[in-house]
Scaffold this motif. Structure first.
Motif, PDB file in Angstrom:
ATOM      1  N   GLU A 109      -0.162  -0.907 -10.573  1.00 31.01           N
ATOM      2  CA  GLU A 109      -0.824  -2.200 -10.764  1.00 31.01           C
ATOM      3  C   GLU A 109      -1.466  -2.700  -9.477  1.00 31.01           C
ATOM      4  O   GLU A 109      -1.276  -3.852  -9.066  1.00 31.01           O
ATOM      5  CB  GLU A 109       0.189  -3.215 -11.320  1.00 31.01           C
ATOM      6  CG  GLU A 109       0.763  -2.765 -12.659  1.00 31.01           C
ATOM      7  CD  GLU A 109       1.980  -3.569 -13.108  1.00 31.01           C
ATOM      8  OE1 GLU A 109       2.279  -4.601 -12.490  1.00 31.01           O
ATOM      9  OE2 GLU A 109       2.627  -3.146 -14.088  1.00 31.01           O
ATOM     10  N   THR A 110      -2.207  -1.805  -8.840  1.00 27.83           N
ATOM     11  CA  THR A 110      -2.849  -2.179  -7.582  1.00 27.83           C
ATOM     12  C   THR A 110      -4.264  -1.627  -7.540  1.00 27.83           C
ATOM     13  O   THR A 110      -4.689  -0.867  -8.417  1.00 27.83           O
ATOM     14  CB  THR A 110      -2.014  -1.666  -6.384  1.00 27.83           C
ATOM     15  OG1 THR A 110      -2.480  -2.271  -5.184  1.00 27.83           O
ATOM     16  CG2 THR A 110      -2.084  -0.151  -6.244  1.00 27.83           C
ATOM     17  N   ASP A 111      -4.998  -2.031  -6.521  1.00 23.70           N
ATOM     18  CA  ASP A 111      -6.358  -1.555  -6.312  1.00 23.70           C
ATOM     19  C   ASP A 111      -6.328  -0.134  -5.742  1.00 23.70           C
ATOM     20  O   ASP A 111      -5.409   0.198  -4.975  1.00 23.70           O
ATOM     21  CB  ASP A 111      -7.009  -2.515  -5.304  1.00 23.70           C
ATOM     22  CG  ASP A 111      -8.493  -2.330  -5.233  1.00 23.70           C
ATOM     23  OD1 ASP A 111      -9.191  -3.037  -5.988  1.00 23.70           O
ATOM     24  OD2 ASP A 111      -8.936  -1.478  -4.445  1.00 23.70           O
ATOM     25  N   LYS A 112      -7.305   0.663  -6.110  1.00 23.10           N
ATOM     26  CA  LYS A 112      -7.358   2.034  -5.597  1.00 23.10           C
ATOM     27  C   LYS A 112      -7.424   2.059  -4.061  1.00 23.10           C
ATOM     28  O   LYS A 112      -6.992   3.010  -3.426  1.00 23.10           O
ATOM     29  CB  LYS A 112      -8.570   2.758  -6.196  1.00 23.10           C
ATOM     30  CG  LYS A 112      -8.369   4.250  -6.332  1.00 23.10           C
ATOM     31  CD  LYS A 112      -9.450   4.899  -7.190  1.00 23.10           C
ATOM     32  CE  LYS A 112     -10.702   5.156  -6.389  1.00 23.10           C
ATOM     33  NZ  LYS A 112     -11.660   6.037  -7.093  1.00 23.10           N
ATOM     34  N   GLY A 113      -7.956   0.997  -3.494  1.00 28.63           N
ATOM     35  CA  GLY A 113      -8.029   0.894  -2.032  1.00 28.63           C
ATOM     36  C   GLY A 113      -6.662   0.820  -1.371  1.00 28.63           C
ATOM     37  O   GLY A 113      -6.539   0.984  -0.147  1.00 28.63           O
ATOM     38  N   ASN A 114      -5.628   0.577  -2.143  1.00 23.32           N
ATOM     39  CA  ASN A 114      -4.257   0.542  -1.597  1.00 23.32           C
ATOM     40  C   ASN A 114      -3.536   1.875  -1.758  1.00 23.32           C
ATOM     41  O   ASN A 114      -2.333   1.960  -1.457  1.00 23.32           O
ATOM     42  CB  ASN A 114      -3.439  -0.552  -2.293  1.00 23.32           C
ATOM     43  CG  ASN A 114      -3.954  -1.933  -1.972  1.00 23.32           C
ATOM     44  OD1 ASN A 114      -4.394  -2.175  -0.841  1.00 23.32           O
ATOM     45  ND2 ASN A 114      -3.920  -2.836  -2.941  1.00 23.32           N
ATOM     46  N   ASN A 132       0.842  -1.205   0.000  1.00 25.37           N
ATOM     47  CA  ASN A 132       0.000   0.000   0.000  1.00 25.37           C
ATOM     48  C   ASN A 132       0.871   1.247   0.000  1.00 25.37           C
ATOM     49  O   ASN A 132       2.068   1.193   0.276  1.00 25.37           O
ATOM     50  CB  ASN A 132      -0.972   0.023   1.176  1.00 25.37           C
ATOM     51  CG  ASN A 132      -0.290   0.316   2.488  1.00 25.37           C
ATOM     52  OD1 ASN A 132       0.569  -0.446   2.929  1.00 25.37           O
ATOM     53  ND2 ASN A 132      -0.642   1.416   3.109  1.00 25.37           N
ATOM     54  N   GLU A 179      -9.638  11.839  -6.827  1.00 19.75           N
ATOM     55  CA  GLU A 179      -9.935  10.467  -7.277  1.00 19.75           C
ATOM     56  C   GLU A 179      -9.172  10.127  -8.552  1.00 19.75           C
ATOM     57  O   GLU A 179      -8.657   9.011  -8.705  1.00 19.75           O
ATOM     58  CB  GLU A 179     -11.442  10.275  -7.468  1.00 19.75           C
ATOM     59  CG  GLU A 179     -12.210  10.258  -6.163  1.00 19.75           C
ATOM     60  CD  GLU A 179     -11.576   9.347  -5.115  1.00 19.75           C
ATOM     61  OE1 GLU A 179     -11.501   8.130  -5.342  1.00 19.75           O
ATOM     62  OE2 GLU A 179     -11.135   9.875  -4.068  1.00 19.75           O
ATOM     63  N   ALA A 239      -2.876   4.062  -8.865  1.00 17.54           N
ATOM     64  CA  ALA A 239      -3.244   2.645  -8.785  1.00 17.54           C
ATOM     65  C   ALA A 239      -2.957   1.940 -10.114  1.00 17.54           C
ATOM     66  O   ALA A 239      -2.434   0.814 -10.130  1.00 17.54           O
ATOM     67  CB  ALA A 239      -4.723   2.505  -8.406  1.00 17.54           C
ATOM     68  N   ARG A 240      -3.270   2.597 -11.224  1.00 17.15           N
ATOM     69  CA  ARG A 240      -3.044   1.973 -12.528  1.00 17.15           C
ATOM     70  C   ARG A 240      -1.549   1.746 -12.776  1.00 17.15           C
ATOM     71  O   ARG A 240      -1.127   0.661 -13.162  1.00 17.15           O
ATOM     72  CB  ARG A 240      -3.636   2.859 -13.629  1.00 17.15           C
ATOM     73  CG  ARG A 240      -3.604   2.220 -15.019  1.00 17.15           C
ATOM     74  CD  ARG A 240      -4.103   3.155 -16.113  1.00 17.15           C
ATOM     75  NE  ARG A 240      -3.169   4.242 -16.362  1.00 17.15           N
ATOM     76  CZ  ARG A 240      -3.346   5.504 -15.971  1.00 17.15           C
ATOM     77  NH1 ARG A 240      -4.423   5.870 -15.317  1.00 17.15           N
ATOM     78  NH2 ARG A 240      -2.430   6.418 -16.229  1.00 17.15           N
ATOM     79  N   ARG A 277      -5.638   9.291  -7.546  1.00 18.70           N
ATOM     80  CA  ARG A 277      -5.526   7.944  -6.959  1.00 18.70           C
ATOM     81  C   ARG A 277      -5.638   6.882  -8.046  1.00 18.70           C
ATOM     82  O   ARG A 277      -4.933   5.866  -8.013  1.00 18.70           O
ATOM     83  CB  ARG A 277      -6.617   7.743  -5.909  1.00 18.70           C
ATOM     84  CG  ARG A 277      -6.395   8.576  -4.646  1.00 18.70           C
ATOM     85  CD  ARG A 277      -7.527   8.358  -3.661  1.00 18.70           C
ATOM     86  NE  ARG A 277      -7.607   6.973  -3.230  1.00 18.70           N
ATOM     87  CZ  ARG A 277      -8.753   6.323  -2.995  1.00 18.70           C
ATOM     88  NH1 ARG A 277      -9.913   6.934  -3.158  1.00 18.70           N
ATOM     89  NH2 ARG A 277      -8.735   5.066  -2.599  1.00 18.70           N
ATOM     90  N   GLU A 278      -6.540   7.112  -9.019  1.00 20.01           N
ATOM     91  CA  GLU A 278      -6.699   6.140 -10.105  1.00 20.01           C
ATOM     92  C   GLU A 278      -5.416   6.026 -10.930  1.00 20.01           C
ATOM     93  O   GLU A 278      -5.009   4.921 -11.292  1.00 20.01           O
ATOM     94  CB  GLU A 278      -7.880   6.545 -10.999  1.00 20.01           C
ATOM     95  CG  GLU A 278      -9.209   6.117 -10.402  1.00 20.01           C
ATOM     96  CD  GLU A 278     -10.395   6.901 -10.949  1.00 20.01           C
ATOM     97  OE1 GLU A 278     -10.273   7.495 -12.032  1.00 20.01           O
ATOM     98  OE2 GLU A 278     -11.433   6.917 -10.260  1.00 20.01           O
TER      99      GLU A 278
END
Ligand code: MG
Length: 162
Positions: free
Chosen positions: A124-129, A96, A113, A120-121, A116-117
């Motif tokens: 290579e992780t989920d936006k929640g991280n 994270n 947002e 995350a992209r 964060r997107e």
């Protein structure tokens, strides 16, 4: 190497006229933008340094020397991707990430947002991280006087094989 590695990065760039303001890959409407050799994306730089620092791989100044003409105006997503590729080659992935972004102006919450997107992209992780804290500097120092924007990044890497 150990199962987990922690990394921390920081960066600051000067606000000047005649430059776009690009933060975590998002172009934010602003009369002032960040000065720098690359596109001066202070968020991607702080995260890149945190990735390198976690595995003791130096800093982005070593990997992308400021006097290297091929780095002129470079899209900092390429710097971040390069650093994350090094992390993956070493057998780690992002657990994270927590980013602090300090800017007195403009107001950045409408873009949080999308920032964060992008992170995350690219990682290579989920936006929640991907955490993002937006702060002012309470009018203090260069950031508070709208002369600069600062970013900090703290992250955890996990080894991909046990
Ligand atoms: Mg920088």
């Amino acid at each position: 190497m150990s199962l987990y590695r922690i990394g921390h990065g920081e960066d600051i760039h000067r606000l000047v006229e005649g430059r776009p303001l690009i933060l975590a890959g998002v172009q934010v409407p602003s009369p002032l933008g960040l000065d720098g050799h690359s596109d001066a994306d202070v968020v991607f730089h702080a995260v890149s340094d945190a990735l390198l620092g976690a595995l003791a791989l130096g800093d982005i100044g070593q990997h992308f020397p400021p006097n290297d003409p091929t780095c002129e105006g470079i899209d900092s997503s390429l710097i971040l991707t390069h650093c994350y590729n090094l992390v993956k080659e070493k057998g780690y992935r992002l657990g994270n990430l927590d980013v602090g972004l300090l800017a007195e102006a403009p107001r950045l919450s409408p873009y949080a947002e999308a920032m964060r997107e992008n992170l995350a992209r690219l990682l290579e992780t989920d936006k929640g991280n991907v955490g993002l804290q937006l702060m002012t500097n309470e009018g203090l120092d260069a950031v508070g006087e709208k002369k600069a924007i600062r970013a900090t990044a703290t992250l955890l890497l996990e080894r991909t094989s046990l």
